[in-house]
Design an enzyme around this catalytic site. Structure first.
Site, PDB file in Angstrom:
ATOM      1  N   LYS A 107      28.769 -18.163 -27.386  1.00  0.00           N
ATOM      2  CA  LYS A 107      27.753 -17.206 -26.920  1.00  0.00           C
ATOM      3  C   LYS A 107      28.236 -16.585 -25.629  1.00  0.00           C
ATOM      4  O   LYS A 107      28.974 -17.220 -24.867  1.00  0.00           O
ATOM      5  CB  LYS A 107      26.423 -17.920 -26.657  1.00  0.00           C
ATOM      6  CG  LYS A 107      25.245 -16.985 -26.647  1.00  0.00           C
ATOM      7  CD  LYS A 107      24.789 -16.695 -28.059  1.00  0.00           C
ATOM      8  CE  LYS A 107      23.544 -15.863 -28.125  1.00  0.00           C
ATOM      9  NZ  LYS A 107      22.915 -15.989 -29.442  1.00  0.00           N
TER      10      LYS A 107
HETATM   11  N1  GLU Z   1      22.997 -13.155 -31.540  1.00  0.00           N
HETATM   12  C1  GLU Z   1      22.655 -13.517 -32.879  1.00  0.00           C
HETATM   13  C2  GLU Z   1      22.240 -14.979 -32.959  1.00  0.00           C
HETATM   14  O1  GLU Z   1      21.768 -15.541 -32.009  1.00  0.00           O
HETATM   15  C3  GLU Z   1      23.730 -13.125 -33.872  1.00  0.00           C
HETATM   16  C4  GLU Z   1      25.035 -13.806 -33.713  1.00  0.00           C
HETATM   17  C5  GLU Z   1      26.127 -13.257 -34.625  1.00  0.00           C
HETATM   18  O2  GLU Z   1      25.852 -12.427 -35.458  1.00  0.00           O
HETATM   19  O3  GLU Z   1      27.272 -13.682 -34.451  1.00  0.00           O
HETATM   20  O4  GLU Z   1      22.293 -15.593 -33.986  1.00  0.00           O
END
Ligand code: GLU
Length: 476
Positions: A107
């Site tokens: 993240k």
């Molecule tokens: N930010 C989104 C989540 O928390 C998508 C992550 C992604 O598509 O890699 O799942």
């Protein structure tokens, strides 16, 4: 607000992980390896803006590399900090394992108020942040693939993809370095709606099992269920829109950062969203009652509560007063560990974040595969599928005429049967299948073990087991 006695977001996730691990048979060493966050890179960089140098702080955390690339969004918000990014990276590991997208968890975040900057300034900032991450392979098609999260969207992903391409001019797979791009820049149909669509599919699966809905004291299908949605951003908006327009749910309240709108007869989500886009706020919306203290509506009576904004909004302070018998976590971490205990005690059924909002990363996976295969889904098959269907329709009609059977196929049937699947249809079908399969895996543990009484623990058991297997096959 959350009280000081509550653990941080990162600790809250770990406590939930520990609760599941206690019910599993893993060596303490492997437990520790799975739980810890592998690395967090913090970068401070300067950008010359409005005649002076502004310094920004950004993060990219990698929780687990049991599979690579690692995956997870990049968030733009002033509240971004290391604890939050690490908690979200950990959730990505478990989420990807649960829905079987072949990624580790990561993240990112940038401490910024995106509304404080003009578009061209945001582009400069995003490109500079991306440059710092690309230099260290923290954005890379085979190693680390970001995506949108709060405060970011298609626009930012397009800038990141372009920045990567500029720095890696001979990488034929450069577009796969990030997902959530707009369709014209290598994105996929259905990615913007994906997380909200996944919430809808998750609820549809849940309501397909009367034993499961009965655990929440509910019965029947989604039709007529009263729903409260917190957060009308990309996820909350799509979930509420689809549930009300396609499944007959009644959205009785929408909670936003500057208050809440409510109407027991049901709100028109599209209308409210249009108002918000134009005015930047729900205030003044003419067709519903407005309450300044939005958080009070989290505690209002309803059948389904959908927190779709920030983490920690349901905490030990308000959990005892929550009346919803069913909560689906469209946001990441909206219920603290302490609140989770209180709600479970009360018999509230919680469909956990790592399952409920996995639609985003699932469609990101499809986008990544599309980018690596360099061809749009359905391009080879669609017309062939239509030609075969046409053959069957024509043969049926010929038989009917020849034998005087008088069969007529309705125009509606013919229309639907003769239309081959385009990319959007295939994406939705893949997402639906993913949500069903993951629910069944979770449900088997929920119903199959006497020591598991909630879907969150079941979800963690399924995903931790998969991560453990991946580590074992790596020789750990
Ligand atoms: N930010 C989104 C989540 O928390 C998508 C992550 C992604 O598509 O890699 O799942």
């Amino acid at each position: 607000m959350q009280t000081d006695e509550e653990p941080s977001f990162r600790d809250s996730v770990d406590l939930m992980v520990n609760r599941a691990m206690r019910l599993m048979d893993l060596s303490p060493g492997l437990e520790q390896k799975i739980r810890v966050c592998n690395s967090t890179y913090i970068v401070r960089f300067g950008v010359r803006l409005r005649g002076k140098i502004e310094t920004f702080t950004g993060y990219r955390s990698v929780h687990s590399e049991h599979m690579e690339p690692v995956k997870g969004g990049i968030r733009y918000a002033l509240s971004v900090n290391q604890d939050e990014v690490e908690a979200l990276a950990a959730l990505m590991t478990y989420k990807c394992a649960l829905v079987e997208t072949p990624f580790g968890g990561s993240k990112g975040g940038l401490c910024i108020d995106p509304r404080a900057w003009e578009e061209h300034e945001l582009e400069q900032i995003t490109r500079r942040f991306a440059y710092e991450l690309i230099k260290r392979n923290l954005i890379h098609p085979a190693q680390n693939v970001p995506a949108p999260d709060m405060g970011t969207g298609e626009r930012e992903m397009a800038w990141i993809a372009d920045q990567y391409t500029r720095m890696n001019t001979t990488d034929i797979n450069s577009r796969a370095c990030v997902t959530g791009k707009p369709p014209h820049a290598g994105g996929i149909q259905g990615r913007v709606e994906a997380t909200g669509r996944g919430v809808q599919y998750a609820l549809r699966v849940f309501f397909r099992y009367p034993e499961d809905t009965a655990k929440a004291g509910l019965s029947g299908g989604l039709e007529g269920k009263r729903v409260i949605v917190q957060g009308l951003g990309n996820v909350g908006y799509h979930a509420a829109k689809f549930l009300s327009e396609e499944d007959g749910c009644i959205i009785t309240a929408v909670i936003e950062r500057d208050g809440a709108l409510h109407d027991d007869r049901g709100l028109c989500i599209e209308d409210i969203r249009q108002w918000m886009v134009k005015r930047g706020s729900i205030k003044g919306y003419p067709s519903a009652a407005y309450t300044e203290d939005g958080s009070a509506l989290l505690e209002a009576a309803c059948d389904i509560l959908i927190p779709a904004a920030l983490e920690g909004v349901i905490h030990m302070g308000n959990a005892p007063r929550i009346k919803a018998p069913l909560i689906i976590e469209a946001a990441n971490g909206p219920i603290t560990f302490g609140a989770d205990e209180i709600l479970r005690e009360k018999g509230v059924v919680i469909i956990p974040d790592m399952y409920a909002n996995a639609g985003g990363v699932t469609v990101s996976y499809f986008e990544w595969v599309k980018n690596l295969s360099h061809i749009r889904f359905g391009r080879m098959q669609r017309r062939a599928e239509e030609a075969r269907s046409l053959l069957l329709v024509e043969e049926l009609e010929r038989l009917s005429a020849d034998k005087g059977l008088g069969w007529t196929l309705t125009e509606d049937f013919k229309d639907r049967f003769l239309t081959g699947s385009d990319e959007l249809a295939l994406v939705r079908s893949g997402l639906d299948d993913t949500m069903r399969t993951a629910y069944q895996a979770m449900r088997a543990v929920w119903h199959g073990r006497d020591d598991v009484n909630d879907l969150r623990t079941a979800a963690y058991i399924v995903s931790i087991d998969r991560v453990a297997k991946a580590y074992r096959s790596k020789g750990l």
